[in-house]
Design a protein around this motif. Structure first.
Motif, short mmCIF file in Angstrom:
data_model
loop_
_atom_site.label_atom_id
_atom_site.label_comp_id
_atom_site.label_asym_id
_atom_site.label_seq_id
_atom_site.Cartn_x
_atom_site.Cartn_y
_atom_site.Cartn_z
N GLU A 30 -4.11 -3.64 3.11
CA GLU A 30 -4.78 -2.34 3.17
C GLU A 30 -4.89 -1.92 4.63
O GLU A 30 -5.12 -2.75 5.51
CB GLU A 30 -6.16 -2.42 2.53
N LYS B 153 -1.58 -4.54 -4.48
CA LYS B 153 -1.65 -3.81 -3.23
C LYS B 153 -1.13 -4.61 -2.04
O LYS B 153 -0.43 -4.09 -1.16
CB LYS B 153 -3.09 -3.36 -2.98
N GLU C 59 0.82 -1.21 0.00
CA GLU C 59 0.00 0.00 0.00
C GLU C 59 0.85 1.26 0.00
O GLU C 59 0.49 2.27 -0.62
CB GLU C 59 -0.92 -0.01 1.21
#
Length: 766
Positions: free
Chosen positions: A426, A423, A382
């Motif tokens: 998160e 990613k 992230e």
């Protein structure tokens, strides 16, 4: 002295300055001239705010207002007049400079001068009188949410880096406000925790950077902190401000509260506070009525006491003098310049500081990346795309352009390689105590996607770590544990298993656990790098720039290796006073005794019943003991021969260096350093001093000098350090003075606090 120019010449000739007044260059003469023409009400009104970030001048006499702005990593976006909301301006975007941990990691005072000058130009362009920074509190616990705003665990390093920053900043006619004075080494209980520390540790460690800021840097203002010391809030603390700052050090600037740090009218009047800001807020979110400013502790209550004759003229005039002096040095200084914003020079400076501060912690030959046409690079994490200038509390910034790591890596490698992104995890958004709870299924999905993509990549570059959410690196709350959050340890472990060519880039302002380190081929310690983060990181990963940063604090193996946590709750975050164990109770209102603290520490604090939790869940009046005393950071690890994962001053390079045998002639130590590798690089040569035999416990060694030297392949340079008497002294808290005892001292020369390349002896006779 600088010439002074009054921007407004009032028309009330009987009460204002004439031409003879404004022709005088001497600031002190100007201060006295203004003071003689001011009413009591005007003098008092200088000492408290008129808005969230400003205070009034004296309009009748043409004395302008004071406008402050948060820093120190850049000029904060404009804030509303009376609340914490963003004003929504379109012309207040700044250059975001790297966080001060990164600046400290450069070990390069020239970078500090450049940093201060550039951020000062932006503050001047935005018409700011005072920039709230730099922060010089010391790294005592890796949980401190504001460590990223400070300069590490060593007071000498912090001093050497803050002084040129201050000088560069104030050269623009913008005052620095050095913070947070003093003993503000945590965010938990920050508004009330009562810190107990010996005078020896206070003077040798925690006050040293502030002393340098005042006596060497010439700081024009100081910010009082939220916490208490000896049962009195630091922002109006008689001993810290009156006795030490103003009397012992001769500070002639203004003491400004942190926002909402004032608590008492009498203490504010008599204990040295000069400007009160943000009262009736918690410094972050609580708002006050627009008409509340006269209700401040230094508002109408102060004025009423003055009218009753309860406040001596000497105190009234001293506060007014300090505020007038601040304004004359800044807003009323001639040839102040106009500053600039987001210039090419500012962007280049931000990039260079970031390059020199990035620390290479491990490299098995994977870095710099050897890319070929058609290779696939997978960027995971992230932090590769997240804005790391937003959040964090008062240091938040609105950069004109923030180059993310993903963007920087694509720009550097994208012409030859395919650069993809996953990613991986998160974090959500959280501020000031509200933390997003994300479903486990989301973590699993993001992790599995990244791991599958990693199997097909030639290289994986993981960009993770902490962020500026609450309970991460953020004002108003400390970290909750030593681990990386959001399931990153599992993600990193699985990425390393899926692809052995994985480079780990961890962004943080703090140390953290590394259960995956043994299997990681390359580890880069990044910081909050500001506007040019992605470009600077790509410069290092590619080898366009050879890494030269060194750690400004130690990385221990586990949280309880740090003495603040080894002690239990009495060492951090504090306990109710009735829970204080012996011998730490001390005498109320008196400094603690260094010898007793160290005696207990050396014996392993045996027989002391430490509290593991704050007493009775209390939220007020916790007391905290700095029981490690003078043995902060590497001093503790040296003294008790404790292994650390990465020591203070550590950092690798893409080249190698060798040290010759050091020699000493009189008081001058000389050592040769050679670049034995194939690329140009920079090495930080560190000089530590140790006292073999002393009448008190002293650290094994303490940093007293360093020099960053640039060397071409095959080049050798001689580095010298001349020992000064001040380098040999300790603070004797029984005599209240600095003492250098005769005897044999050792000078340790090394590339880190643990990697000592040579030792020479030195006999001192006073």
């Amino acid at each position: 002295m600088k010439k002074i120019l009054f921007f407004i010449i009032p028309i009330l000739s009987m009460t204002t300055l004439n031409a003879a007044d404004i022709n005088d260059n001497d600031i002190e003469t100007m201060v006295e001239t203004l003071l003689s023409k001011m009413t009591l009400e005007e003098k008092v009104r200088l000492s408290y705010a008129q808005s969230k970030f400003s205070s009034p001048g004296v309009p009748r006499l043409g004395v302008p207002e004071v406008y402050t702005s948060d820093g120190p990593h850049g000029v904060r976006m404009e804030i509303n007049w009376n609340d914490w909301g963003h004003a929504g301006w379109t012309n207040d975007s700044c250059t975001a400079f790297p966080a001060l941990t990164c600046l400290a990691a450069t070990w390069q005072p020239e970078m500090a001068t450049l940093y201060g000058k550039m951020v000062g130009e932006e503050a001047r362009y935005r018409n700011k009188t005072v920039l709230l920074g730099p922060g010089v509190n010391l790294y005592r616990t890796p949980l401190n949410g504001r460590n990223f705003e400070y300069m590490g665990e060593d007071p000498y390093l912090a001093s050497q880096m803050c002084v040129p920053y201050i000088q560069g900043l104030q050269s623009n006619g913008v005052a620095c406000c050095v913070k947070h004075y003093a003993l503000n080494e945590q965010e938990t209980f920050r508004n009330h925790v009562d810190v107990r520390v010996s005078d020896r540790a206070l003077y040798e460690l925690y006050l040293r950077p502030f002393h340098a800021a005042v006596t060497e840097g010439g700081a024009w203002s100081i910010m009082g902190s939220y916490n208490q010391y000896l049962d009195q809030h630091a922002t109006h603390n008689a001993r810290l401000i009156n006795d030490i700052l103003k009397k012992e050090w001769g500070f002639d600037g203004a003491v400004i509260t942190d926002w909402g740090a004032a608590h008492n009218t009498d203490e504010a009047i008599f204990n040295g506070l000069d400007l009160e800001m943000g009262s009736f807020t918690d410094g972050l979110s609580t708002e006050a009525p627009i008409n509340s400013y006269d209700d401040y502790y230094l508002g109408k209550a102060y004025l009423e006491k003055c009218r009753k004759g309860e406040v001596p003229d000497s105190i009234i005039n001293d506060k007014a003098r300090r505020m007038l002096r601040l304004i004359l040095r800044t807003e009323m200084a001639e040839n102040r310049g106009f500053g600039s914003m987001n210039s090419p020079e500012h962007i280049a400076a931000a990039r260079r500081i970031a390059q020199e501060g990035i620390v290479l912690l491990k490299n098995n030959g994977l870095l710099p990346l050897a890319t070929k046409d058609g290779m696939k690079i997978l960027v995971v994490g992230e932090n590769a795309t997240r804005s790391l200038c937003a959040g964090g509390g008062s240091s938040e910034l609105k950069p004109r352009d923030e180059v993310s790591p993903l963007r920087g890596l694509k720009e550097r490698f994208g012409d030859r390689c395919t650069v993809e992104y996953a990613k991986g995890y998160e974090s959500g958004r959280s501020m000031f105590g509200m933390v997003d709870e994300l479903p486990q299924a989301l973590y699993d999905s993001l992790r599995n996607e990244a791991v599958e993509k990693a199997k097909d990549a030639d290289y994986v570059i993981y960009v993770g770590g902490l962020n500026k959410n609450h309970t991460q690196d953020c004002e108003g709350g400390d970290r909750e544990n030593y681990q990386l959050p959001f399931g990153q340890d599992r993600l990193i472990t699985e990425l390393l298993a899926a692809n052995s060519n994985t480079v780990l880039v961890i962004v943080s302002g703090n140390a953290y656990d590394m259960p995956w380190l043994e299997k990681a081929p390359a580890l880069v310690q990044s910081w909050y790098l500001g506007s040019e983060a992605g470009h600077a990181l790509a410069d290092i990963i590619s080898g366009d720039v050879c890494p030269s940063g060194k750690l400004p604090f130690s990385f221990a193996y586990q949280l309880t290796d740090y003495p603040a946590h080894k002690m239990g709750a009495v060492g951090y975050p504090g306990v109710s006073p009735d829970k204080l164990p012996q011998p730490f109770g001390g005498v109320e209102g008196k400094p603690m005794n260094s010898a007793e603290l160290l005696k207990a520490a050396v014996k392993g604090w045996k027989g002391i019943d430490f509290c593991k939790e704050p007493g009775n869940g209390a939220k007020r009046n916790e007391t905290e003991i700095y029981g490690e005393d003078i043995l902060l950071g590497y001093r503790w690890f040296d003294y008790f021969k404790t292994k650390v994962r990465f020591p203070f001053g550590f950092g690798l390079s893409y080249t190698t260096f060798s040290y010759g045998k050091p020699a000493i002639n009189g008081r001058t130590v000389t050592v040769s350093v050679s670049n034995t590798g194939n690329v140009a690089g920079q090495e930080v040569v560190q000089f530590y001093v140790g006292d073999d035999k002393a009448s008190v416990i002293r650290p094994v060694k303490e940093l007293k000098h360093f020099e960053k030297v640039a060397l071409a392949p095959g080049e050798t340079k001689q580095i010298t350090y001349t020992i000064d008497d001040e380098d040999l002294k300790f603070f004797d808290d029984t005599q209240h003075k600095w003492v250098a005892e005769p005897g044999k001292f050792k000078i340790y020369i090394g590339s880190s606090s643990k990697d000592i390349k040579g030792v020479v002896g030195f006999n001192y006779k006073n």
